[in-house]
Design an enzyme around this catalytic site. Structure first.
Site, PDB file in Angstrom:
ATOM      1  N   HIS A   1       0.860  -1.061  -0.013  1.00  0.00           N
ATOM      2  CA  HIS A   1       0.149   0.081  -0.109  1.00  0.00           C
ATOM      3  C   HIS A   1       0.853   1.338  -0.011  1.00  0.00           C
ATOM      4  O   HIS A   1       0.869   2.201  -0.672  1.00  0.00           O
ATOM      5  CB  HIS A   1      -0.964  -0.045   1.257  1.00  0.00           C
ATOM      6  CG  HIS A   1      -1.785   0.946   1.100  1.00  0.00           C
ATOM      7  ND1 HIS A   1      -2.935   1.190   0.801  1.00  0.00           N
ATOM      8  CD2 HIS A   1      -1.719   2.406   1.774  1.00  0.00           C
ATOM      9  CE1 HIS A   1      -3.771   2.449   0.948  1.00  0.00           C
ATOM     10  NE2 HIS A   1      -2.925   2.930   1.643  1.00  0.00           N
ATOM     11  N   GLU A   2       1.806   1.295   1.128  1.00  0.00           N
ATOM     12  CA  GLU A   2       2.620   2.699   1.096  1.00  0.00           C
ATOM     13  C   GLU A   2       3.464   2.807  -0.277  1.00  0.00           C
ATOM     14  O   GLU A   2       3.979   3.664  -0.703  1.00  0.00           O
ATOM     15  CB  GLU A   2       3.505   2.594   2.280  1.00  0.00           C
ATOM     16  CG  GLU A   2       2.692   2.530   3.553  1.00  0.00           C
ATOM     17  CD  GLU A   2       1.720   3.693   3.734  1.00  0.00           C
ATOM     18  OE1 GLU A   2       2.153   4.619   3.078  1.00  0.00           O
ATOM     19  OE2 GLU A   2       0.745   3.550   4.181  1.00  0.00           O
TER      20      GLU A   2
ATOM     21  N   HIS B   1       1.723   4.652  -2.794  1.00  0.00           N
ATOM     22  CA  HIS B   1       1.938   6.319  -2.705  1.00  0.00           C
ATOM     23  C   HIS B   1       3.185   6.538  -3.164  1.00  0.00           C
ATOM     24  O   HIS B   1       3.473   7.527  -3.741  1.00  0.00           O
ATOM     25  CB  HIS B   1       1.919   6.482  -1.212  1.00  0.00           C
ATOM     26  CG  HIS B   1       0.389   6.095  -0.576  1.00  0.00           C
ATOM     27  ND1 HIS B   1      -0.618   6.830  -1.215  1.00  0.00           N
ATOM     28  CD2 HIS B   1      -0.085   5.543   0.284  1.00  0.00           C
ATOM     29  CE1 HIS B   1      -1.849   6.571  -0.574  1.00  0.00           C
ATOM     30  NE2 HIS B   1      -1.372   5.456   0.358  1.00  0.00           N
TER      31      HIS B   1
END
Length: 453
Positions: free
Chosen positions: A31-32, A35
């Site tokens: 998920h990170e 980003h």
């Protein structure tokens, strides 16, 4: 309350915690990274990429100046971009990374294990009690059962659902180019394919590969007989089962639990379950899908998770299902440990399902989640200015408070069932708290719109 009593029996607290941390860390990293990579593609560097919070355990700085670190508390993560005043995941891409990971994992697992061929053919005969004699062999193609044509697996499972339960059935098969008739067990047996975490069966110690021979002393030859016995049981009243496992027989007591289940028509129903899926007396002949086909199958599985989750949310809003079936993080930890106990492939599949759920949850317009950031960006695009600092801080504080409160809020269960793999997974999604977050976020968003800059 004794927390050890809540944990799966297979490996105790340490094993459950290890499985939970492993699953969560993988999902957080993906998920990170979503980003991070979107920020990098946009020309924005990152100062810190962290998996976990608190004291740093391991860290290194790459050639771009980004500090990659693993921290002591593995319950989240963040990316701190250059110029940010705080550590947050403010760039888009996290949920998409979760979805892409799920598609890739689902597809990779199906490439590795294969998918059932179009023809109904025997891969190998499963290990069964001596009562279940079978004259079928690996490579046999099933053409009919008791004279009823079986052109595909839909017809096979339809017959197994509706046919009269008997110890033996007559199969018309094709073997080495010749048609013949042989005897074999009922198509869908009370043979355990998987056990749902935190279910009555899991608590009683039932494992994949077990065969349920009788219920309350009455023999069962077909899975639908077991379903009927459970359906007719009084909620909370234990059932006496005779179970066969690797040549040994045992008597078990378990009480079915009332569970909300998705139906084929998109609705939901509540009925008693013991928490197992059934298997056929043989493993199907499989074929290996190509990379593009595997990606398509992975996307289909991911979409099934999303639509089933949204369906569950909607039916909870309308009151069609209960919001009090499972607990929060403890439930996810138990599910992680339980799926790890059923094998690496089950655990990997569970991570993919959970990754999809995390990606979906992050798209909700809740302050501090990615969906909340998108709302702020949309506000700025329309209004030509960012939200007022005071309103922004209020929104973020309320969002953070409510998200942290997920661990003690109401609960609901989303079952994701894949018929091919015979795998049923339960994912904790605290949808009632999500709804409160959405409602309050919308109200506070309106305030942010009307407050002066």
């Amino acid at each position: 309350m004794d927390i050890f009593g809540l944990l799966p029996a297979f490996g105790g607290f340490a094993m459950t915690l290890l499985a939970f941390v492993a699953a969560l860390s993988i999902i957080v990293f993906v998920h990170e990274y979503g980003h991070y990579i979107v920020g990098r593609w946009s020309g924005i560097g990152a100062d810190v990429f962290s998996v976990g919070f608190g004291p740093v355990l391991i860290a290194r700085v790459d050639r771009r100046g980004t500090r990659w670190q693993i921290a002591a508390l593995p319950f989240g993560g963040y990316v701190k971009f250059k110029g940010d005043s705080d550590a947050a995941s403010g760039k888009d891409g996290g949920p998409m990374a979760n979805f892409l990971m799920s598609i890739f994992v689902f597809g990779a697992v199906m490439m590795a294990s294969g998918v059932a061929s179009e023809r109904v053919a025997v891969g190998e005969i499963n290990t069964l009690p001596p009562e279940y004699g079978s004259e079928l062999r690996a490579g046999d193609e099933i053409l009919a059962i008791e004279g009823q044509p079986i052109p595909d697996y839909d017809a096979f499972y339809a017959y197994a659902r509706d046919a009269q339960a008997m110890p033996s059935k007559t199969y018309t098969i094709r073997r080495d180019g010749r048609e013949m008739q042989v005897q074999g067990p009922f198509p869908l047996l009370p043979l355990v394919a998987s056990v749902q975490p935190r279910s009555a069966a899991f608590a009683a110690g039932i494992r994949p590969g077990d065969v349920i021979l009788s219920v309350e002393g009455a023999p069962v030859w077909a899975f639908h007989q077991l379903q009927e016995a459970v359906r007719n049981a009084e909620p909370g009243t234990p059932l006496a089962l005779e179970v066969w496992r690797a040549g040994e027989r045992a008597q078990l007591l378990l009480a079915p639990k009332m569970v909300d289940l998705p139906k084929d028509d998109g609705g939901w129903e509540t009925r008693p379950l013991i928490g197992i899926t059934a298997d056929t007396f043989f493993s199907p002949e499989t074929v290996t899908p190509g990379p593009l086909a595997a990606i398509g199958l992975g996307a289909e599985r991911t979409w099934n998770v999303v639509t089933a989750s949204l369906s569950g949310m909607w039916h909870m809003i309308t009151g069609a299902i209960s919001s009090c079936n499972l607990s929060g993080p403890v439930g996810i930890a138990q599910a992680s440990g339980a799926m790890a106990s059923q094998g690496l492939d089950s655990f990997i599949w569970f991570i993919a399902v959970l990754s999809t759920a995390v990606g979906l949850l992050n798209l909700f317009p809740i302050p501090v989640l990615d969906g909340g950031h998108l709302v702020f960006f949309a506000y700025e695009a329309v209004a030509g200015r960012p939200p007022p600092d005071r309103a922004f801080r209020i929104l973020m504080a309320v969002g953070l408070t409510l998200v942290l409160s997920l661990k003690s809020g109401g609960r609901t269960m989303q079952q994701i069932h894949d018929e091919y793999r015979g795998l049923s997974l339960m994912v904790d999604l605290n949808w009632d708290w999500v709804l409160w977050c959405v409602a309050i976020g919308a109200a506070l968003g309106t305030l942010a719109w009307i407050l002066p800059a």
